[in-house]
Design an enzyme around this catalytic site. Structure first.
Site, PDB file in Angstrom:
ATOM      1  N   HIS A   1       8.445   2.365  16.099  1.00 34.86           N
ATOM      2  CA  HIS A   1       7.966   3.568  16.788  1.00 34.86           C
ATOM      3  C   HIS A   1       8.842   4.803  16.519  1.00 34.86           C
ATOM      4  O   HIS A   1       8.347   5.868  16.159  1.00 34.86           O
ATOM      5  CB  HIS A   1       7.918   3.352  18.303  1.00 34.86           C
ATOM      6  CG  HIS A   1       7.150   2.136  18.725  1.00 34.86           C
ATOM      7  ND1 HIS A   1       6.018   1.697  18.083  1.00 34.86           N
ATOM      8  CD2 HIS A   1       7.347   1.252  19.740  1.00 34.86           C
ATOM      9  CE1 HIS A   1       5.553   0.612  18.690  1.00 34.86           C
ATOM     10  NE2 HIS A   1       6.346   0.321  19.685  1.00 34.86           N
TER      11      HIS A   1
ATOM     12  N   ASP B   1       1.054   0.121  14.649  1.00 33.09           N
ATOM     13  CA  ASP B   1       2.166   0.670  15.419  1.00 33.09           C
ATOM     14  C   ASP B   1       1.491   1.569  16.441  1.00 33.09           C
ATOM     15  O   ASP B   1       1.028   2.660  16.098  1.00 33.09           O
ATOM     16  CB  ASP B   1       3.105   1.481  14.522  1.00 33.09           C
ATOM     17  CG  ASP B   1       4.266   2.073  15.312  1.00 33.09           C
ATOM     18  OD1 ASP B   1       4.083   2.386  16.498  1.00 33.09           O
ATOM     19  OD2 ASP B   1       5.358   2.226  14.740  1.00 33.09           O
ATOM     20  N   HIS B   2       1.394   1.106  17.686  1.00 28.99           N
ATOM     21  CA  HIS B   2       0.509   1.819  18.624  1.00 28.99           C
ATOM     22  C   HIS B   2       0.957   3.251  18.889  1.00 28.99           C
ATOM     23  O   HIS B   2       0.172   4.077  19.313  1.00 28.99           O
ATOM     24  CB  HIS B   2       0.299   1.015  19.914  1.00 28.99           C
ATOM     25  CG  HIS B   2       1.426   1.106  20.892  1.00 28.99           C
ATOM     26  ND1 HIS B   2       2.584   0.389  20.771  1.00 28.99           N
ATOM     27  CD2 HIS B   2       1.586   1.850  22.015  1.00 28.99           C
ATOM     28  CE1 HIS B   2       3.385   0.672  21.776  1.00 28.99           C
ATOM     29  NE2 HIS B   2       2.807   1.569  22.553  1.00 28.99           N
TER      30      HIS B   2
HETATM   31  C1  BG6 Z   1       6.250  -1.890  22.583  1.00 28.78           C
HETATM   32  C2  BG6 Z   1       7.560  -2.569  22.868  1.00 28.78           C
HETATM   33  O1  BG6 Z   1       5.987  -1.879  21.208  1.00 28.78           O
HETATM   34  O2  BG6 Z   1       6.297  -0.569  23.064  1.00 28.78           O
HETATM   35  C3  BG6 Z   1       7.881  -2.530  24.351  1.00 28.78           C
HETATM   36  O3  BG6 Z   1       7.501  -3.918  22.426  1.00 28.78           O
HETATM   37  C4  BG6 Z   1       7.827  -1.115  24.867  1.00 28.78           C
HETATM   38  O4  BG6 Z   1       9.152  -3.098  24.612  1.00 28.78           O
HETATM   39  C5  BG6 Z   1       6.516  -0.465  24.459  1.00 28.78           C
HETATM   40  O5  BG6 Z   1       7.953  -1.144  26.271  1.00 28.78           O
HETATM   41  C6  BG6 Z   1       6.514   1.005  24.823  1.00 28.78           C
HETATM   42  O6  BG6 Z   1       5.234   1.509  24.597  1.00 28.78           O
HETATM   43  P1  BG6 Z   1       4.659   2.690  25.475  1.00 28.78           P
HETATM   44  O7  BG6 Z   1       3.332   2.973  24.880  1.00 28.78           O
HETATM   45  O8  BG6 Z   1       4.610   2.187  26.890  1.00 28.78           O
HETATM   46  O9  BG6 Z   1       5.633   3.814  25.331  1.00 28.78           O
END
Ligand code: BG6
Length: 503
Positions: A248, A185-186
């Site tokens: 997230h 989960d980045h």
């Molecule tokens: C991803 C989603 O996990 O996270 C995307 O699939 C979203 O839809 C993105 O835009 C948002 O990540 P960040 O790091 O740009 O806030």
């Protein structure tokens, strides 16, 4: 402190090697780790995909990706040359399982060169329907190793509901042990997100206030200005609830809501997060009606350009019922949080790109200042700004300088830009290094993923079964549907935003 010194030789196999994720995130992250001295002394990166490429062509492709998307800009020639010497390509096609045999030969060759302590990481940067097939092929070709030598990284989405998440967990844990599985989960790799634990558990003044006695509500808001872009095909089968909230946003909620871990052990921390999810109040059909809002964007204007409505995006059903916005009021039914609402919202094509967690404290029990001097009275707030601004602000009341006693809210700000000179690593750099060092703290455990799905399933089912008659219900460049304002306004609050800071 992580250093390359302790890293075992590593073979990094990227499934989906020619895909977008590798170009935008993985390759730049691996290159930056290398440039900063955090890759193992001996390593090989093997890209795999169906395309027939040779090593040189693959190296050129990822170089382009790195040059376009790396936080540190274009590659430096000498660094690139020594990095690229470790980059290989091996065509693999799940419909031709024998291609895994060729991959095996290549892995064995590097292992023979690197030594017996070599570890292998499989990164599945592919469409989710390929996760089981690849895992099975790895098993068939006896490439699954053990806890010490092999790890597998699974990108999101992890299942599209509770049932499919359970199936995937069962399949993976039938082939690998839980210690080998890294569900990514980045958000958990973001610098500011990791700082939530440091801020909460390394400072003594917060803990006495961090509860229902002093906090009156919490907001978690992740808003995006972009639309679905070229991901319409994926997104239309997903929506904001699955794409953002199940993973997230619930992870952010867990970091705010969790009890103090006994130590920094990966499982101890994950246990404490799971406890939050377990305590979350299940949704009745009345709750779904009163405490959830969904939205879908209509066309509009963003920075002087007309942008299409969601239903006109490429790959999207022109009659789509998929939500591009979701707002939900959650409760965590435990001693710490009983009765304190956690408002969560996320959406695409909104007015501002910003990820904010706002903790609003209760008002003082008695106002001693006359209302004439407190025109701008505001309860104390702690605002954790995850991105784009990286900061933590404490909003307090102060006396404005002058002969009169006039109070106004002021911000005490810890701003990364002003505090640190070193650039923050990208989330994927942190997480890929964690995979190589074998640290699962910032990765989702099987039970975490399932319990998050279980909590949301009533909402998922209700939204899927009842088509929204009001879609599209917000214009691009707005703050989302009016009902989302009403959701929080009914309780006497409003969504908090930081002023736009365009620099
Ligand atoms: C991803 C989603 O996990 O996270 C995307 O699939 C979203 O839809 C993105 O835009 C948002 O990540 P960040 O790091 O740009 O806030």
């Amino acid at each position: 402190m992580k250093t390359s010194i302790n890293l075992k030789p590593t073979i990094f196999v990227i499934f989906g090697g020619t895909g977008d994720l590798n170009m935008r995130k993985l390759a730049p992250a691996l290159y930056n780790l290398y440039a900063d001295g955090f890759m193992p002394k001996k390593f090989a990166i093997i890209g795999t995909a169906r395309k027939k490429l040779n090593d040189q062509k693959f190296q050129d492709t990822i170089k382009e990706g790195i040059n376009s998307f790396s936080r540190s800009g274009k590659v430096k020639d000498d660094k690139w040359a020594s990095f690229a010497a470790n980059v290989y390509y091996n065509p693999v096609d799940v419909s031709e399982p024998e291609t895994f045999g060729v991959l095996k030969t290549s892995i064995e060759k590097h292992k023979a060169e690197f030594g017996a302590d070599t570890q292998v990481v499989y990164y599945l940067a592919v469409a989710p329907n390929l996760f089981p097939l690849i895992a099975q092929c790895l098993a068939t070709y006896d490439l699954t190793g053990d806890e010490e030598s092999v790890r597998i990284v699974i990108e999101k989405p992890f299942g599209r509901d509770l049932e499919t998440a359970k199936e995937l967990n069962a399949l993976l844990t039938g082939i690998f042990t839980e210690k080998q599985i890294y569900r990514i989960d980045h958000y958990l790799g973001k610098e500011t997100v990791q700082n939530i634990m440091a801020f909460r558990f390394a400072n003594s003044f917060l803990e006495p206030l961090w509860n229902r006695t002093y906090i009156d509500h919490i907001q978690i808001s992740v808003t995006e200005q972009l639309g679905v872009g070229d991901r319409g095909g994926y997104y239309d089968g997903s929506g904001a609830l699955r794409d953002m909230i199940q993973n997230h946003l619930l992870q952010l909620l867990c970091l705010i809501g969790m009890e103090t871990p006994v130590n920094f052990d990966a499982d101890e921390i994950r246990n404490k997060k799971v406890d939050v999810l377990k305590a979350m109040r299940p949704f009745s059909s009345d709750d779904i009606r009163m405490s959830t809002v969904r939205g879908q964007y209509a066309k509009g204007w963003v920075e002087g350009k007309e942008v299409p409505g969601y239903r006109h995006e490429t790959g999207v059903d022109p009659d789509s019922n998929t939500e591009t916005f979701a707002a939900i009021k959650f409760f965590v039914d435990n001693w710490r949080w009983q009765g304190i609402p956690f408002y969560v919202r996320t959406g695409k094509r909104l007015f501002q790109t910003s990820s904010l967690i706002t903790i609003q404290f209760k008002d003082v029990p008695h106002h001693i200042f006359p209302s004439a001097v407190t025109e701008h009275w505001q309860q104390n707030r702690l605002i954790i700004s995850i991105q784009p601004e990286m900061s933590i602000r404490l909003q307090v009341q102060g006396k404005r300088p002058g002969l009169d006693m006039v109070l106004n809210p002021v911000d005490m700000v810890f701003d990364y830009k002003g505090t640190y000179t070193s650039a923050a690593p990208e989330a994927y750099e942190t997480l890929l290094l964690d995979v190589m060092t074998g640290d699962q703290t910032q990765f989702m455990r099987a039970d975490q993923v399932e319990i998050a799905w279980e909590l949301l399933m009533p909402v998922v089912k209700s939204w899927e079964s009842k088509k929204s008659l009001s879609f599209p219900n917000y214009t691009a460049d707005s703050w989302g549907p009016e009902d989302a304002e009403a959701l929080i306004a009914r309780d006497g609050f409003h969504w908090f935003t930081l002023p736009l800071n365009k620099d």
